[in-house]
Design an enzyme around this catalytic site. Structure first.
Site, PDB file in Angstrom:
ATOM      1  N   ASP A  84      -0.075  -6.921  -3.350  1.00 23.70           N
ATOM      2  CA  ASP A  84      -1.481  -6.636  -3.052  1.00 23.70           C
ATOM      3  C   ASP A  84      -2.117  -5.997  -4.281  1.00 23.70           C
ATOM      4  OD1 ASP A  84      -3.948  -6.039  -1.556  1.00 23.70           O
ATOM      5  OD2 ASP A  84      -2.695  -6.538   0.169  1.00 23.70           O
ATOM      6  N   ASP A 135      -2.034   0.011  12.567  1.00 26.86           N
ATOM      7  CA  ASP A 135      -2.513   1.169  11.799  1.00 26.86           C
ATOM      8  C   ASP A 135      -3.777   1.739  12.451  1.00 26.86           C
ATOM      9  OD1 ASP A 135      -3.732  -1.220  10.863  1.00 26.86           O
ATOM     10  OD2 ASP A 135      -4.401  -0.224   9.033  1.00 26.86           O
ATOM     11  N   GLU A 195      -2.112   1.508   4.241  1.00 30.47           N
ATOM     12  CA  GLU A 195      -2.920   2.497   3.523  1.00 30.47           C
ATOM     13  C   GLU A 195      -2.701   3.888   4.112  1.00 30.47           C
ATOM     14  OE1 GLU A 195      -4.026  -0.365   4.655  1.00 30.47           O
ATOM     15  OE2 GLU A 195      -5.458  -1.316   3.273  1.00 30.47           O
ATOM     16  N   TYR A 197      -3.588  -4.494  15.388  1.00 28.96           N
ATOM     17  CA  TYR A 197      -3.439  -3.717  14.155  1.00 28.96           C
ATOM     18  C   TYR A 197      -2.874  -2.336  14.510  1.00 28.96           C
ATOM     19  CZ  TYR A 197      -5.337  -6.924  10.707  1.00 28.96           C
ATOM     20  OH  TYR A 197      -5.501  -7.977   9.842  1.00 28.96           O
ATOM     21  N   HIS A 216      -6.603 -10.137  -3.587  1.00 32.44           N
ATOM     22  CA  HIS A 216      -5.589  -9.076  -3.408  1.00 32.44           C
ATOM     23  C   HIS A 216      -4.542  -9.224  -4.510  1.00 32.44           C
ATOM     24  CE1 HIS A 216      -7.092  -7.122   0.171  1.00 32.44           C
ATOM     25  NE2 HIS A 216      -7.263  -8.285   0.763  1.00 32.44           N
ATOM     26  N   ARG A 233       0.846  -1.207   0.000  1.00 34.45           N
ATOM     27  CA  ARG A 233       0.000   0.000   0.000  1.00 34.45           C
ATOM     28  C   ARG A 233       0.880   1.255   0.000  1.00 34.45           C
ATOM     29  NH1 ARG A 233      -2.978  -3.946   2.428  1.00 34.45           N
ATOM     30  NH2 ARG A 233      -4.857  -4.374   1.214  1.00 34.45           N
ATOM     31  N   ASP A 293      -6.776 -13.936   2.250  1.00 30.99           N
ATOM     32  CA  ASP A 293      -7.844 -13.150   2.880  1.00 30.99           C
ATOM     33  C   ASP A 293      -8.687 -12.415   1.839  1.00 30.99           C
ATOM     34  OD1 ASP A 293      -5.484 -11.691   2.319  1.00 30.99           O
ATOM     35  OD2 ASP A 293      -6.201 -10.017   3.533  1.00 30.99           O
ATOM     36  N   GLU A 294      -9.910 -12.130   2.232  1.00 29.64           N
ATOM     37  CA  GLU A 294     -10.798 -11.177   1.543  1.00 29.64           C
ATOM     38  C   GLU A 294     -10.909 -11.407   0.029  1.00 29.64           C
ATOM     39  OE1 GLU A 294     -10.536  -7.248   4.288  1.00 29.64           O
ATOM     40  OE2 GLU A 294      -8.820  -7.527   2.968  1.00 29.64           O
ATOM     41  N   TRP A 304      -6.729 -13.278  11.853  1.00 25.69           N
ATOM     42  CA  TRP A 304      -6.853 -11.813  11.831  1.00 25.69           C
ATOM     43  C   TRP A 304      -8.279 -11.351  12.080  1.00 25.69           C
ATOM     44  CZ3 TRP A 304      -9.436  -8.458   8.377  1.00 25.69           C
ATOM     45  CH2 TRP A 304     -10.046  -9.077   7.286  1.00 25.69           C
TER      46      TRP A 304
HETATM   47  C1  ACM Z   1      -6.281  -8.466   6.555  1.00 20.93           C
HETATM   48  O1  ACM Z   1      -6.327  -7.496   7.339  1.00 20.93           O
HETATM   49  N1  ACM Z   1      -6.998  -8.446   5.440  1.00 20.93           N
HETATM   50  C2  ACM Z   1      -5.456  -9.617   6.824  1.00 20.93           C
END
Ligand code: ACM
Length: 768
Positions: free
Chosen positions: A211, A437, A487, A435, A281, A182, A343-344, A410
């Protein structure tokens, strides 16, 4: 003065015995803050060691003091040189590394096979010298760090207090993840973080290299991954990061760079675990090689934050690509674990693809989640064949990953519980607990980032073994790691601010099971000084002064506080920087209007944070920054930053990107006639996937839309409506009339539909 302030302040004036007699004195000497009876200066070891016995006296180091490593022991020699370099950096003294020789008056590194565990060590310091014993050089390294910390516990000290330490870590995986996709960090910037990780006895650097927004690692067989995937359009705040307006934002690690980082980390006993994201990602990779995507169309490298639809196709061609990539990755990273993300990965593209659906049918796979499982399992088998182990985010549990695969939890700790109870090894990295951030306070000077607030103390209270994991399966918990998704950490300074000192809390919780927050807190001043000496831009949020001013007739009542309550607060009202003998804050202060307050917390002479300043005047009492407003929903919201200025702090806006609606509760509108609202326009570059339908849109009453203010409710006729046409360039202050008597909640909304930009609040000023 609290008990720790007492210990430290008395030390400063040579009156330690006075503190030792206090019944409030900390008694947890084992954790490393203080010695028996506190008659000895605190050691401030971070993380706390497993066992510490303090003795009278100390070993004075001087120029030329020898660090003796066993003849021919290369590992021990490297540790000796590292310790000499560290001591030189901290004290200016040059010690001499010796190949064997007399132990008297020296620091001796000794191999001792009786010490179990490669990271374990024993340290003995007497007035005649110091000995570090360990079975492996890794243990010697940690013994050397403990010795260096003991030396640097007091400013300007050249002596190591006498003591005996037996120490070994609780967990094998003590990690930090840095997202270089990011935002990009240079290898020098990463080295600086790796240095601090080592000094906190962390041993795993998880490097998030690919990513949607970038592919950072050079892969020789697929040069476009970095040629195309290493750059993206510089949008919004990122425009300030490129050399010239309009230039893309780029960053690539060559294979030489990667080897350099892996070697640098290895010298500090840190394993680098690379992360190559799949099957989602993947937008930057698919922008580089669309043939490995589902649609075969080439997207741009993403400039949005969030969840993108681009998935790899599950075809043989993709697996050949992925295996070729992993071959180069395995050649660069000796780590047993290779992180494959997982993930995601929303499945829209797989669902919409005839080819993918036909493949599923042929494989007898009934849904796309199971297809992801099959995908990850195939990669897991490939890694297994090559003597490596797969680790992935907890979504990998959706399929039949090999038993050897480890799971990084996570989405809270649920994944860890399921995985450990199934017999997988697990690493805890739950959001938001770990986390980094996430922001550290709600104060106006807090940096942009995710919410909720994760304070130093909250992080310290994180327990790596969830209670739902049975005692028998607790052995599957390898450890924990903090993550810095980038980010909102565009610069190295911001990465450091996010990481430190909270990473010290994680280091302690993964090294020792003797959690004692107050004891840890007492060790923080020395640790903050160590960060400062290494030019680390650690956040002083936990120790900085916050102001809370309320009108009190024609004056104001101001409360001062700090997040942790460490030290005592001193303040000035004459514009001068507070010092340790400025007036001490003991109770809320009554100040005339206007007054400029400056305040800092001190322990002895040591300022614990930068001074904070608050102008208290008639206007400030009727003003709220967005960061002090509430949101209209129970969303956590986030703090987003303005694009400008390029240098220096940028304005931060607290906002729910799904619903631009704020509340200022309990406002006395008596005599108020006007309202002025500062606004700015930011890019709305959020990829919300299926959540997009939940974005709240409000009817506009003009082309540009407006900021509407209502009393109490967010429905009905607005009490003020400020046209955004006046703010067409972005940052502006809109003004209008506002009438009302008595106390009300203000509800402030922006009309219209967000995207590609959206309006955020700066502050709200009422005027009489
Ligand atoms: C994550 O925060 N998507 C691992």
């Amino acid at each position: 003065m609290n008990k720790y302030a007492c210990v430290l302040a008395m030390m400063a004036v040579g009156m330690l015995a006075a503190c030792a007699m206090s019944p409030n004195n900390p008694s947890h000497a084992a954790a490393g803050a203080t010695g028996p009876g506190d008659a000895i200066a605190p050691l401030s070891l971070v993380p706390a060691v497993a066992r510490l016995d303090r003795h009278a006296g100390s070993f004075a180091l001087r120029e030329g003091t020898r660090i003796v490593a066993p003849a021919g022991d290369e590992g021990a020699h490297r540790v000796a040189q590292y310790l000499a370099d560290r001591i030189k950096r901290s004290t200016g003294m040059q010690l001499t590394v010796a190949d064997g020789g007399d132990a008297k008056g020296a620091i001796v590194l000794a191999s001792d096979p009786a010490i179990e565990g490669e990271e374990a060590y024993a340290l003995d310091v007497t007035s005649d010298g110091a000995t570090i014993r360990a079975s492996r050089s890794h243990g010697l390294f940690y013994g050397a760090i403990t010795l260096w910390q003991a030396l640097t516990a007091q400013p300007d000290s050249h002596a190591v207090p006498a003591m005996h330490v037996d120490d070994a870590p609780r967990f094998a995986w003590r990690g930090l993840m840095v997202d270089s996709a990011r935002h990009f960090q240079t290898t020098d910037e990463l080295r600086k973080i790796i240095d601090q990780m080592a000094l906190l006895k962390l041993n795993t650097f998880h490097w998030h290299l690919t990513d949607d927004q970038a592919w950072r690692i050079e892969i020789k067989k697929y040069p476009d991954l970095t040629r195309i995937g290493g750059c993206r359009k510089a949008l919004g705040p990122d425009a300030a990061l490129v050399e010239e307006p309009g230039k893309p934002y780029c960053g690539v690690y060559t294979q030489d760079d990667v080897q350099g980082i892996v070697a640098y980390a290895a010298e500090r006993y840190i394993t680098v675990v690379p992360e190559i994201e799949m099957p989602g990602h993947a937008q930057a990779a698919i922008a580089s090689y669309p043939q490995f995507g589902v649609t075969k169309k080439r997207p741009a490298v993403s400039t949005d934050w969030g969840v993108m639809p681009y998935l790899y196709s599950p075809s043989d061609k993709t697996f050949t690509f992925m295996e070729n990539v992993l071959d180069e990755v395995m050649a660069l990273f000796p780590s047993t674990y290779i992180h494959v993300g997982g993930d995601e990965a929303i499945k829209d593209q797989w669902q919409a693809s005839k080819a993918v659906q036909a493949q599923m049918k042929q494989l007898g796979i009934t849904n796309e989640e199971k297809l992801q499982g099959w995908f990850i399992a195939r990669i897991g088998a490939y890694l297994d064949e090559h003597g490596r182990r797969l680790i992935g985010w907890d979504e990998i549990l959706d399929g039949d990953v090999p038993a050897s695969a480890a799971v990084m939890s996570w989405r809270g700790t649920k994944g860890a519980v399921i995985a450990a109870n199934k017999g997988h090894d697990v690493v805890l990295a739950p959001a938001p607990d770990l986390y980094l951030d996430n922001v550290q306070s709600r104060l106006p000077d807090e940096v942009p980032g995710r919410m909720p607030v994760i304070t130093l103390e909250a992080l310290y209270h994180f327990e790596p073994v969830p209670s739902e994991i049975s005692a028998e399966n607790a052995k599957h918990v390898l450890g924990a790691e903090a993550t810095i998704f980038a980010e909102q950490t565009p610069t190295a300074a911001r990465v450091e601010h996010a990481a430190f000192p909270r990473l010290a809390a994680l280091a302690e919780r993964t090294w020792t099971n003797q959690a004692d927050w107050q004891d840890f807190l007492a060790r923080m001043p020395a640790q903050m000084a160590r960060f400062k000496n290494d030019d680390i831009k650690a956040a002083d949020t936990a120790f900085g002064v916050a102001f809370e001013a309320t009108a009190n007739g024609d004056k104001a009542m101001v409360k001062l506080s700090t997040q942790t309550g460490l030290g005592s607060i001193h303040y000035t009202i004459d514009g001068s920087t507070p010092v340790a003998n400025s007036p001490a804050y003991t109770a809320p202060i009554d100040v005339p209007l206007p007054t400029t307050l400056m305040a800092t917390a001190f322990i002895g002479e040591q300022a614990l944070a930068q001074p904070r300043t608050q102008v208290v005047d008639a206007a400030s009492l009727l003003r709220r920054d967005s960061t002090a407003l509430e949101l209209c929903t129970d969303s956590n919201g986030s703090r987003q930053e303005a694009a400008l200025p390029v240098d220096g702090p940028r304005r931060t806006h607290f906002v729910d990107i799904m619903n631009t609606c704020w509340r200022w509760k309990g406002v006395d509108l008596t005599g108020v006639r006007h309202i002025a609202i500062e606004v700015d326009r930011l890019p709305w570059n959020f990829a919300l996937a299926h959540e997009i339908k939940n974005v709240v849109t409000r009817p506009k009453h003009s082309k540009a839309g407006e900021v509407e203010v209502r009393l109490d409710s967010c429905e009905g006729e607005p009490a003020a409506s400020l046209g955004l046409a006046a703010a067409h360039d972005g940052k502006a202050t809109l003004t209008g009339d506002l009438q009302g008597e008595g106390t009300h909640d203000l509800c402030i909304v922006v009309t219209g539909k967000p995207g590609p930009t959206f309006w955020v609040l700066g502050n709200v000023q009422l005027q009489r």
